[in-house]
Structure formats: C-alpha cells, structure tokens
Design an enzyme around this catalytic site. Structure first.
Site, PDB file in Angstrom:
ATOM      1  N   ASP A   2      -0.250   4.035   8.480  1.00 39.96           N
ATOM      2  CA  ASP A   2       0.271   2.706   7.748  1.00 39.96           C
ATOM      3  C   ASP A   2       0.295   1.658   8.669  1.00 39.96           C
ATOM      4  OD1 ASP A   2       0.964   4.552   5.597  1.00 39.96           O
ATOM      5  OD2 ASP A   2       3.209   4.571   5.976  1.00 39.96           O
ATOM      6  N   ARG A  26     -13.522   2.253 -13.058  1.00 30.66           N
ATOM      7  CA  ARG A  26     -13.073   3.734 -12.870  1.00 30.66           C
ATOM      8  C   ARG A  26     -12.245   3.504 -11.651  1.00 30.66           C
ATOM      9  NH1 ARG A  26     -15.336   4.347 -17.001  1.00 30.66           N
ATOM     10  NH2 ARG A  26     -16.791   6.003 -17.572  1.00 30.66           N
TER      11      ARG A  26
HETATM   12  O1  F6P Z   1       3.688   7.108   5.800  1.00 26.47           O
HETATM   13  C1  F6P Z   1       2.380   7.846   5.504  1.00 26.47           C
HETATM   14  C2  F6P Z   1       2.039   8.128   4.248  1.00 26.47           C
HETATM   15  O2  F6P Z   1       0.694   8.868   4.106  1.00 26.47           O
HETATM   16  C3  F6P Z   1       2.006   6.797   3.233  1.00 26.47           C
HETATM   17  O3  F6P Z   1       1.137   6.063   3.398  1.00 26.47           O
HETATM   18  C4  F6P Z   1       2.366   7.616   2.148  1.00 26.47           C
HETATM   19  O4  F6P Z   1       2.740   6.906   1.270  1.00 26.47           O
HETATM   20  C5  F6P Z   1       3.236   8.775   2.352  1.00 26.47           C
HETATM   21  O5  F6P Z   1       2.934   9.041   3.746  1.00 26.47           O
HETATM   22  C6  F6P Z   1       2.728   9.857   1.668  1.00 26.47           C
HETATM   23  O6  F6P Z   1       3.494  10.995   2.081  1.00 26.47           O
HETATM   24  P1  F6P Z   1       3.736  12.567   1.786  1.00 26.47           P
HETATM   25  O7  F6P Z   1       2.778  13.339   2.460  1.00 26.47           O
HETATM   26  O8  F6P Z   1       5.003  12.909   1.537  1.00 26.47           O
HETATM   27  O9  F6P Z   1       2.724  12.685   0.334  1.00 26.47           O
END
Ligand code: F6P
Length: 384
Positions: A142, A277
């Site tokens: 992120d 899509r």
């Molecule tokens: O914080 C990293 C991240 O990949 C985010 O971008 C995403 O929303 C989240 O973690 C997904 O988390 P999980 O692995 O619990 O699905």
C-alpha cells in the site's frame, strides 16, 4: 558492543514481495560482517507465543536462494492483536506477556520486525512493555507508512498492476470494450495512480479524489469521438460508490475490500452503453518474483537494520528518504499515514497526460467560456 549478538527477525502483517530479500540481507550482514547468530521467528508474534518459541537459526546458505522469492518463508499473519487476542472460546485475551517471555526465552539481544504501520505499532508497544530491543523495517504494497518514501513490496505490486494494464490494452482494443482493473492499496491510491500512469490508463480512480460517473462516461465518450473505441479504467479497492458506500467482499469480521470494479462496470454500461469487463488483481499483487527495486530496497534496509543493532540504536525504523536510508524513531515514522496528495506531482502528471481522475476537469477553452458566462464563479477545476 557489536560482537557475539543473537538477533531475531520476524515478518508481520500481510505478506508482499521482497520480504525474503530482507531476511537474506539481515542474515548475510549479521553473520558475514559481525559473526552474530540470526534466528527467524515463525508466523510473526505467534511464534513467540508458542512454547517452546517457534524459531529457526538461519544460515547464509539457507537464505540465499530466497532472494527473488515472493511471500515470506518465515510465515506471517495479519490477524490477532496480541493485546486483545481472539481465543477459541470467543473471548479476547491480552497475550503480550507471553510474547515478551518468548523473546527472552530465546535469549535474543535484539529483534528486527518487518511490518506495516499497524504491525510496527504493536511491536513497539510490546518492546516498550517488555524491554525488547526493536528495530523496524517498513513493508507494504500500500506504500502508506508515514515517513518513508518507499516501503518494501510496493514496487513489485505496481509492476504487476502495470503489466496487467499492458496486457488489457490489446484485448480492450480488439473488442472495443471498457476494461476495469481493480487494485489493492486500502485507503491509499498509490498503486492505482502509479500503475495507471505507467500502464497508460485512461481513467484512474483513487480514494483521495471524489469522482462522478458522469465525468468518467464523458471521458470515455470523448475518447470514442476521437477514434478510440476502448478505454482502460484502474480503480483502487477503497474507492466508494458514487453515493459514498464502501464495498466489501462477503460478510466477514474483518473488512475485506472489493467489488468497486464490478459496481463501476455496471454503472458505466448503464450510463454510456459501453461494453465493460472487470479484472480484479487481488493477491497476485503481493506474490511472484520481487522486482529488482524491491530487492535493492530490501537489501539496503536489511543491512541498515543490522548496523543500527551494532550501534545499539533501538526503537528506530529504517526509511528511504532522498536517495538514502535514514533511521527515524518508530513512533515518529508511523505517526502519519501517507495517502496520495491530491495536489501532488503524480496527480498533476496524470492530469497533464489527459488522464481522467473522475473529477470535473475541463479544457482551458471550455473553462474560459464557462467563466465568462458565470462571472467570478469558477465552474470547475482546470489542469494546472
Ligand atoms: O495491506 C495490504 C493489503 O494487501 C491491502 O492492500 C488489502 O486490502 C489487504 O492487505 C488484504 O488483506 P488480506 O490478505 O487479509 O486479504
């Protein structure tokens, strides 16, 4: 004193590419340069709660092959705050003392914690409570950890998203479709903005900039009028519906973002008639082979973290600032959450390229005509 130390290393929070490269860098530097012992702690703080603590002594021979590999060979978790740990009977228990005891049972002199802002805040709290000599390394696709310009994993995620857009251009053009790519990033739009610019997206939607469906459809229609009968839209997972609703996948206790791509596809089709899509990149953005830039950053951070321990400078996090690694107090490093600056360079770049960000941007000529008609009331934003 730098000699004879025994250090631990753990990865915490969601995995990303580059974590193994950090573990390798720490292990190489600690053993090769200082002759220390390095212990990899399994599954983040969970390894320190287990009895005996779950860890493995690392050797250079063991870590070297992991340089390029995604994920973390130590395992990780983004569940279970140790200060309110969910037990099997549904209760929450403070397990912080077990973790601290686990650290001391291993006889560690210092601990390197690799995590995002949430994990580093928890690790710091444990360190303060239990006398753990902690050094932090920021990682997250992120790229939202306050003070550092880059966190490990972000570059690989951007590469993956960019490659997806590169591929979608051809199929979009072949079928005259609007292709929507949904990417991760939580509340920060860095992945969408960077990959959108790099991949030549036509519309970039990020949580930091409010959009209207009408503006998006107008842009798509304008492209059609200029002979481009396809468009690529990249959208960050935390972008809300036009009415402001955050979309989540399923009904889980934790918030799992997802669904805005599908929402946009349906809305764009119904408003503009365009065939749409959706591609949801999901966890592909966290896996695979890490990019050279992530490996370089991971190596620089790993070596710098070991140097901090050698100098007994604890409660510090390594950051990337102005082309070099700088150490800052962890508390300061994670104080600010870094989202996209709506007036920042990359937003201006996107606008300058004629990319639609969903908000009302009009041409200078149109602006002048409208301004004249409306007097002093500026009708909308004009590209800087
Ligand atoms: O914080 C990293 C991240 O990949 C985010 O971008 C995403 O929303 C989240 O973690 C997904 O988390 P999980 O692995 O619990 O699905």
């Amino acid at each position: 004193m730098a000699t004879g130390k025994k250090i631990g290393i753990l990865t915490s929070g969601g995995d990303c590419a580059g974590l193994n490269a950090v573990i390798r860098a720490v292990t190489r530097c600690a053993i090769e340069i200082y002759g220390w012992e390095v212990h990899g702690i399994c599954k983040a703080t969970h390894g320190l709660m287990t009895r005996p603590p779950e860890s493995k002594r690392l050797s250079i021979k063991q870590v070297d092959p992991y340089l390029t590999m995604g994920g973390t060979f130590l395992g990780t978790t983004n569940k279970g705050d140790p200060f309110a740990f969910p037990m099997s009977d549904g209760s929450l228990r403070d397990r912080s003392e077990e973790i601290i005891e686990g650290y001391h049972q291993l006889g560690l002199d210092a601990l390197i914690g690799i995590g995002g802002d949430g994990s580093l805040a928890i690790l710091r709290k444990l360190a303060q409570q239990g006398g753990i000599n902690l050094v932090g390394i920021p990682k997250t696709i992120d790229n939202d950890v306050g003070i550092t310009e880059r966190s490990i994993g972000f570059d690989t995620a951007v590469n993956i998203a960019t490659e997806a857009i590169d591929r979608l251009h051809f199929t979009a053009a072949s079928h005259s479709r609007v292709m929507i790519v949904e990417v991760m990033g939580r509340d920060a739009g860095h992945i969408a903005l960077n990959a959108g610019i790099a991949g030549g997206a036509d519309v970039i939607l990020i949580p930091e900039i409010a959009y209207s469906l009408e503006n998006i459809c107008r842009h798509i229609k304008q492209r059609q009028a200029h002979g481009y009968d396809y468009s690529i839209v990249i959208v960050s997972e935390a972008v809300c519906t036009e009415a402001g609703a955050l979309l989540e996948q399923g009904h889980f206790a934790d918030c799992r973002l997802g669904g805005v791509g599908q929402y946009l596809a349906e809305s764009i089709t119904s408003l503009s008639g365009a065939e749409t899509r959706v591609t949801v990149l999901g966890h592909t953005q966290r896996g695979g082979i890490s990019s050279p830039l992530d490996r370089i950053l991971a190596s620089a951070f790993g070596v710098a973290a070991v140097e901090l321990i050698a100098n007994e400078q604890y409660d510090q996090m390594v950051t990337w600032q102005e082309r070099s690694v700088k150490a800052v107090p962890i508390a300061e490093a994670i104080r600010d959450y870094r989202t996209v600056e709506p007036e920042g360079t990359l937003v201006k770049t996107a606008r300058g390229l004629g990319i639609c960000l969903g908000d009302r941007i009009i041409s200078r000529t149109e602006h002048e005509q409208l301004s004249e008609a409306l007097g002093a009331n500026r009708p909308a934003t004009v590209p800087a």
